[in-house]
Design an enzyme around this catalytic site. Structure first.
Site, short mmCIF file in Angstrom:
data_model
loop_
_atom_site.label_atom_id
_atom_site.label_comp_id
_atom_site.label_asym_id
_atom_site.label_seq_id
_atom_site.Cartn_x
_atom_site.Cartn_y
_atom_site.Cartn_z
N ARG A 161 44.30 28.87 33.96
CA ARG A 161 43.29 28.81 34.59
C ARG A 161 43.58 27.77 35.93
O ARG A 161 44.48 26.81 35.79
CB ARG A 161 41.97 28.08 33.95
CG ARG A 161 41.47 29.14 33.07
CD ARG A 161 40.82 30.22 34.07
NE ARG A 161 39.76 31.12 33.27
CZ ARG A 161 40.27 32.11 32.79
NH1 ARG A 161 41.52 32.69 33.01
NH2 ARG A 161 39.39 33.00 32.16
N GLU A 187 40.26 28.90 43.95
CA GLU A 187 40.70 30.21 44.22
C GLU A 187 39.23 30.85 44.40
O GLU A 187 38.21 30.42 44.00
CB GLU A 187 41.43 31.04 43.15
CG GLU A 187 40.60 31.07 41.77
CD GLU A 187 41.34 31.62 40.58
OE1 GLU A 187 40.93 32.55 39.92
OE2 GLU A 187 42.64 31.27 40.58
N HIS A 224 45.04 36.24 40.44
CA HIS A 224 44.24 36.31 39.45
C HIS A 224 44.00 37.69 38.70
O HIS A 224 42.92 37.98 38.36
CB HIS A 224 43.06 35.37 39.51
CG HIS A 224 42.39 35.08 38.18
ND1 HIS A 224 41.59 33.80 38.04
CD2 HIS A 224 42.58 35.09 36.81
CE1 HIS A 224 41.18 33.48 37.01
NE2 HIS A 224 41.96 34.20 36.14
#
Length: 401
Positions: free
Chosen positions: A233, A261, A284
């Site tokens: 993360r 992000e 991601h």
């Protein structure tokens, strides 16, 4: 029951949920739009993936009782606010573990063989075998796994096939049989892992305690020429400090997550991979395989089915883990008003019930209730319960310390 699905979710899962009640599918909703959608639908259950769920959103629908994260991390959900409002928050741990592990290994391999750079030059018409025909190779290198949850274990399974030596560190001792099964050695702490690893791969959830767990000091401690892989993360790694280390030539890095992000599927995003050639990066997508999507969909359906049918929430992340000091076990006839009488007696003693379950025996004649609390009722209260004509036995148990 109305389920609001505020992110992409497979049609097969929506079809099953539709048999339980009404389903409103709004995958385009942003964090800012979510409160209005909850207020409009008056949803009982909310399903999200990456959409941020704020306290404002949680308060928008009074019937809301369950939020399911179609994935593992719940850092995008205000779990503290959910707890204050009595809303369960559940996730789907481990269902995307293989997908993330596969991407982790992909980044490790791509960096070692410089696959991205070689491909880009070939696309521009340049044959540069002399430059890209050099690689260290993975066999015999040491891979340090920060954390040893389900994703890290899946990485270990795949890394062993490449001949990597495996270390891990965690905040607690890991069962020796689990380490042995995966061919992993647990070291004393993060510092020891950084000292000994050629490749460091991060697999811990984001929390305030884990913010910049891999910060400037930890990055400086890594071996010159080492590689950092980050697929957990954003915020666990200090992106700025990492970029500086890579830019200086000390490290290489493979990233799937970033600080700050975008939440959506497509957006402009200025990031540390933009001007640092030795950072390989993906947006991601670690959990984004068809296999993982199907497994997560099935788990979301299972969580909601169990909640609707039995009131049981699998993988709830915002429950009080404190062990009650006392439990009262009452075997009783299964009659109307018996449980109400027990609870009334406890209320008169000002005993606050923390948990309760009631199991019916075969034939439906008798049942057994287990009630937990912090403060023990008086002997007089227990005797009144024992004297009740519909109560078969009463036992007060103190928790072991």
């Amino acid at each position: 029951m109305l389920v609001l699905i505020a992110d992409k979710f497979p049609a097969s899962g929506r079809e099953v949920l539709g048999r339980l009640g009404e389903v409103v599918y709004r995958p385009e909703l942003s964090a800012e739009q979510l409160p209005a959608a909850l207020a409009e639908t008056k949803a009982d259950i909310l399903v999200v993936r990456s959409t941020v769920v704020s306290e404002t959103a949680l308060a928008a629908s009074p019937p809301l009782s369950l939020v399911v994260r179609a994935g593992a991390g719940t850092n995008t959900i205000d779990t503290a606010a959910a707890s204050r409002r009595g809303i369960f928050v559940a996730n789907c741990p481990g269902k995307n573990a293989i997908a993330v592990a596969e991407l982790t290994m992909g980044l490790i391999l791509a960096l070692d063989r410089r696959i991205v750079d070689a491909t880009l030059e070939l696309r521009h018409g340049t044959w540069n075998k002399s430059k890209y025909g050099k690689a260290r190779g993975l066999k015999g290198q040491t891979l340090g796994l920060v954390g040893f949850g389900m994703i890290a274990r899946e990485v270990a399974v795949r890394a062993r096939a490449f001949g990597l030596k495996l270390l891990t560190c965690a905040h607690h001792p890991i069962a020796p049989e689990l380490l042995e099964a995966h061919g992993v050695v647990q070291v004393a702490d993060l510092g020891a892992l950084l000292d000994a690893s050629d490749i460091v791969s991060v697999h811990v959830p984001y929390s305030k305690a884990n913010h910049h767990l891999i910060g400037a000091d930890q990055i400086a401690r890594m071996r010159p020429g080492a590689t950092l892989i980050h697929t957990s993360r954003g915020g666990v790694v200090d992106d700025k400090a990492l970029a500086e280390a890579v830019r200086s030539g000390r490290l290489r890095a493979g990233l799937d997550v970033f600080e700050g992000e975008p939440a959506g599927g497509q957006a402009d995003f200025k990031n540390i991979a933009g001007d640092v050639g030795d950072i390989y990066a993906t947006p991601h997508i670690g959990a984004s395989t068809e296999q993982a999507e199907s497994a997560i969909s099935d788990e979301v359906v299972r969580i909601i089915e169990s909640f609707v049918a039995r009131g049981i929430v699998h993988h709830a992340v915002n429950l009080n883990e404190r062990v009650a000091r006392y439990s009262l076990v009452v075997r009783h006839l299964d009659r109307v008003g018996v449980l109400a009488g027990i609870l009334m007696a406890l209320r008169e003693e000002r005993v606050n019930v923390q948990g309760m379950s009631n199991t019916i025996f075969a034939g439906g004649e008798a049942a057994c209730a287990t009630i937990t609390f912090e403060q023990a009722p008086s002997d007089e209260c227990l005797q009144r319960l024992r004297d009740h004509e519909a109560i078969l036995a009463v036992e007060l148990r103190a928790a072991r310390t």
